[in-house]
Design a protein around this motif. Structure first.
Motif, PDB file in Angstrom:
ATOM      1  N   ALA A 127       0.162 -46.743   9.300  1.00  0.00           N
ATOM      2  CA  ALA A 127       0.396 -45.321   9.014  1.00  0.00           C
ATOM      3  C   ALA A 127       0.589 -45.094   7.518  1.00  0.00           C
ATOM      4  CB  ALA A 127       1.614 -44.827   9.793  1.00  0.00           C
ATOM      5  N   ARG A 128       1.307 -45.983   6.866  1.00  0.00           N
ATOM      6  CA  ARG A 128       1.542 -45.832   5.430  1.00  0.00           C
ATOM      7  C   ARG A 128       0.249 -46.044   4.639  1.00  0.00           C
ATOM      8  NH1 ARG A 128       6.631 -48.130   2.663  1.00  0.00           N
ATOM      9  NH2 ARG A 128       6.016 -46.384   1.323  1.00  0.00           N
ATOM     10  N   PHE A 140       2.391 -40.871   0.212  1.00  0.00           N
ATOM     11  CA  PHE A 140       2.844 -42.236   0.482  1.00  0.00           C
ATOM     12  C   PHE A 140       4.302 -42.407   0.059  1.00  0.00           C
ATOM     13  CE2 PHE A 140       3.543 -46.611  -0.925  1.00  0.00           C
ATOM     14  CZ  PHE A 140       3.083 -47.350   0.148  1.00  0.00           C
ATOM     15  N   VAL A 141       4.636 -41.943  -1.142  1.00  0.00           N
ATOM     16  CA  VAL A 141       5.990 -42.089  -1.671  1.00  0.00           C
ATOM     17  C   VAL A 141       6.978 -41.241  -0.883  1.00  0.00           C
ATOM     18  CG1 VAL A 141       7.455 -41.628  -3.680  1.00  0.00           C
ATOM     19  CG2 VAL A 141       5.232 -42.752  -3.975  1.00  0.00           C
ATOM     20  N   ARG A 142       6.593 -40.010  -0.552  1.00  0.00           N
ATOM     21  CA  ARG A 142       7.505 -39.118   0.164  1.00  0.00           C
ATOM     22  C   ARG A 142       7.796 -39.613   1.583  1.00  0.00           C
ATOM     23  NH1 ARG A 142       9.171 -34.336  -1.225  1.00  0.00           N
ATOM     24  NH2 ARG A 142       9.030 -33.498   0.906  1.00  0.00           N
ATOM     25  N   ALA A 143       6.870 -40.348   2.163  1.00  0.00           N
ATOM     26  CA  ALA A 143       7.084 -40.874   3.519  1.00  0.00           C
ATOM     27  C   ALA A 143       7.999 -42.092   3.524  1.00  0.00           C
ATOM     28  CB  ALA A 143       5.745 -41.231   4.150  1.00  0.00           C
ATOM     29  N   GLN A 144       8.136 -42.749   2.392  1.00  0.00           N
ATOM     30  CA  GLN A 144       8.880 -44.007   2.352  1.00  0.00           C
ATOM     31  C   GLN A 144      10.290 -43.895   2.905  1.00  0.00           C
ATOM     32  OE1 GLN A 144       8.443 -46.893  -0.931  1.00  0.00           O
ATOM     33  NE2 GLN A 144      10.618 -46.563  -1.325  1.00  0.00           N
ATOM     34  N   PRO A 145      11.083 -42.865   2.547  1.00  0.00           N
ATOM     35  CA  PRO A 145      12.452 -42.792   3.069  1.00  0.00           C
ATOM     36  C   PRO A 145      12.531 -42.745   4.593  1.00  0.00           C
ATOM     37  CG  PRO A 145      12.177 -41.289   1.222  1.00  0.00           C
ATOM     38  CD  PRO A 145      10.812 -41.786   1.576  1.00  0.00           C
ATOM     39  N   LEU A 146      11.488 -42.248   5.246  1.00  0.00           N
ATOM     40  CA  LEU A 146      11.503 -42.179   6.708  1.00  0.00           C
ATOM     41  C   LEU A 146      11.626 -43.567   7.317  1.00  0.00           C
ATOM     42  CD1 LEU A 146       8.616 -39.594   7.245  1.00  0.00           C
ATOM     43  CD2 LEU A 146      11.076 -39.139   7.134  1.00  0.00           C
ATOM     44  N   PHE A 147      11.104 -44.565   6.633  1.00  0.00           N
ATOM     45  CA  PHE A 147      11.150 -45.932   7.132  1.00  0.00           C
ATOM     46  C   PHE A 147      12.375 -46.699   6.629  1.00  0.00           C
ATOM     47  CE2 PHE A 147       6.684 -44.685   6.975  1.00  0.00           C
ATOM     48  CZ  PHE A 147       6.303 -44.941   8.286  1.00  0.00           C
ATOM     49  N   LEU A 148      13.153 -46.086   5.736  1.00  0.00           N
ATOM     50  CA  LEU A 148      14.285 -46.775   5.120  1.00  0.00           C
ATOM     51  C   LEU A 148      15.647 -46.317   5.629  1.00  0.00           C
ATOM     52  CD1 LEU A 148      13.242 -46.871   1.336  1.00  0.00           C
ATOM     53  CD2 LEU A 148      13.360 -48.808   2.900  1.00  0.00           C
ATOM     54  N   TYR A 149      15.804 -45.011   5.846  1.00  0.00           N
ATOM     55  CA  TYR A 149      17.141 -44.451   6.022  1.00  0.00           C
ATOM     56  C   TYR A 149      17.286 -43.695   7.336  1.00  0.00           C
ATOM     57  CZ  TYR A 149      16.792 -45.000   0.917  1.00  0.00           C
ATOM     58  OH  TYR A 149      16.584 -45.484  -0.345  1.00  0.00           O
ATOM     59  N   LEU A 210      13.811 -48.280  11.829  1.00  0.00           N
ATOM     60  CA  LEU A 210      12.542 -47.748  12.326  1.00  0.00           C
ATOM     61  C   LEU A 210      11.374 -48.669  12.016  1.00  0.00           C
ATOM     62  CD1 LEU A 210      10.832 -45.432  13.536  1.00  0.00           C
ATOM     63  CD2 LEU A 210      10.769 -44.401  11.260  1.00  0.00           C
ATOM     64  N   LEU A 211      11.461 -49.416  10.932  1.00  0.00           N
ATOM     65  CA  LEU A 211      10.330 -50.219  10.477  1.00  0.00           C
ATOM     66  C   LEU A 211      10.273 -51.600  11.130  1.00  0.00           C
ATOM     67  CD1 LEU A 211       7.909 -50.561   8.568  1.00  0.00           C
ATOM     68  CD2 LEU A 211       9.510 -51.316   6.801  1.00  0.00           C
ATOM     69  N   VAL A 212      11.416 -52.242  11.235  1.00  0.00           N
ATOM     70  CA  VAL A 212      11.461 -53.609  11.771  1.00  0.00           C
ATOM     71  C   VAL A 212      12.436 -53.646  12.946  1.00  0.00           C
ATOM     72  CG1 VAL A 212      11.902 -56.039  11.257  1.00  0.00           C
ATOM     73  CG2 VAL A 212      11.049 -54.519   9.450  1.00  0.00           C
ATOM     74  N   PRO A 213      11.947 -53.817  14.171  1.00  0.00           N
ATOM     75  CA  PRO A 213      12.855 -53.907  15.318  1.00  0.00           C
ATOM     76  C   PRO A 213      13.892 -55.005  15.112  1.00  0.00           C
ATOM     77  CG  PRO A 213      10.583 -53.714  16.065  1.00  0.00           C
ATOM     78  CD  PRO A 213      10.524 -53.907  14.582  1.00  0.00           C
ATOM     79  N   GLY A 235      22.462 -47.672  10.241  1.00  0.00           N
ATOM     80  CA  GLY A 235      22.241 -47.999   8.837  1.00  0.00           C
ATOM     81  C   GLY A 235      20.777 -48.092   8.481  1.00  0.00           C
ATOM     82  N   ALA A 236      19.919 -48.319   9.507  1.00  0.00           N
ATOM     83  CA  ALA A 236      18.467 -48.347   9.354  1.00  0.00           C
ATOM     84  C   ALA A 236      18.009 -49.500   8.448  1.00  0.00           C
ATOM     85  CB  ALA A 236      17.940 -47.002   8.874  1.00  0.00           C
TER      86      ALA A 236
END
Length: 260
Positions: A127-128, A140-149, A210-213, A235-236
């Motif tokens: 997706a990224r 790409f940059v704006r989507a990054q926080p969705l996978f981090l926090y 969200l990124l790594v189970p 904490g994500a």
């Protein structure tokens, strides 16, 4: 390689090397610096192809080439033995070092890392990549926080994220570098070699990553001979940032346990 050394200055001070994830920036570790600098000589660095190191990521080097870069820094600093903490991609670098240079490595801390990429993580990477290729760097940059926090944390830190977006676009590491670094993540697989790693290891995960189970961290703790597992309920992916106080307490406890 651009690196910075801080903290303890005594000749016999223990060293810890910190390695960040896909973004590659040493500044990622800001929430951990105060606690680590009290006890250790601390080495942070910008990965090849990112930040102040810059340059190009090798086409076929994979995680091994990134581990080689760490050992180049270790050699420059004449470090005989060190602790290592890695977040996601940085954790994979730590695992590679543990396999190839075990005599250098003391304690190992792995945050939301894996021995073999999960199918869900592959979906996230695809997706990224699609955002980068079809929409552009800003998306790409704006989507990054969705996978981090976590969502609530992002809501409460909207101004910080807006600044991070501007910085991320202005200092984007480049399409080819991003794609090569993601490819290295996807190809990394040491699942059948975990038993060869003998370092005392703290495996840290967050159930809402969200990124790594977090089951990937359960697998690490199961396969590593001397592993301790710490799973946060929340904490994500960037749990060391979003739950910094609790994270730092666990980190300090693990690294200093033998001195108690």
């Amino acid at each position: 390689m651009h690196f910075e050394v801080s903290g303890r200055t005594e000749p016999d001070a223990e060293t810890i090397v910190l390695s960040s994830g896909l973004g590659g920036a040493g500044a990622y570790w800001a929430p951990q610096m105060d606690v680590l600098q009290r006890h250790f000589r601390v080495v942070i660095y910008d990965h090849r192809g990112t930040g102040r190191t810059g340059g190009e990521v090798p086409v076929d080097g994979g995680i091994a080439a990134m581990a080689d870069d760490v050992m180049e820094i270790v050699s420059q600093l004449s470090i005989a033995r060190f602790h290592f903490m890695g977040h996601a991609l940085g954790g994979l670098i730590g695992l590679d070092i543990a396999l190839r240079w075990p005599n250098y490595l003391d304690r190992l801390v792995l945050i939301n890392a894996w021995s073999k990429v999960d199918e869900h993580s592959l979906r996230c990477f695809e997706a990224r990549i699609a955002l980068l290729e079809n929409t552009g760097v800003e998306a790409f940059v704006r989507a990054q926080p969705l996978f981090l926090y976590p969502a609530v944390w992002m809501s409460e830190n909207a101004e910080r994220l807006a600044r991070d977006d501007l910085h991320g676009v202005a200092h984007f590491q480049g399409r080819d570098n991003v794609l090569r670094r993601i490819d290295a993540l996807r190809r990394f697989d040491i699942d059948d070699r975990l038993g060869d790693i003998k370092s005392n290891t703290l495996v840290i995960a967050a159930k809402d990553d969200l990124l790594v189970p977090y089951t990937r961290s359960l697998r690490l703790a199961e396969g590593l001979e001397h592993a301790e597992l710490m799973v946060f309920d929340a904490g994500a992916h960037a749990v060391n940032i979003t739950e910094a106080d609790d994270f730092n307490r666990e980190l300090e406890r693990f690294l200093l346990a033998r001195k108690a």
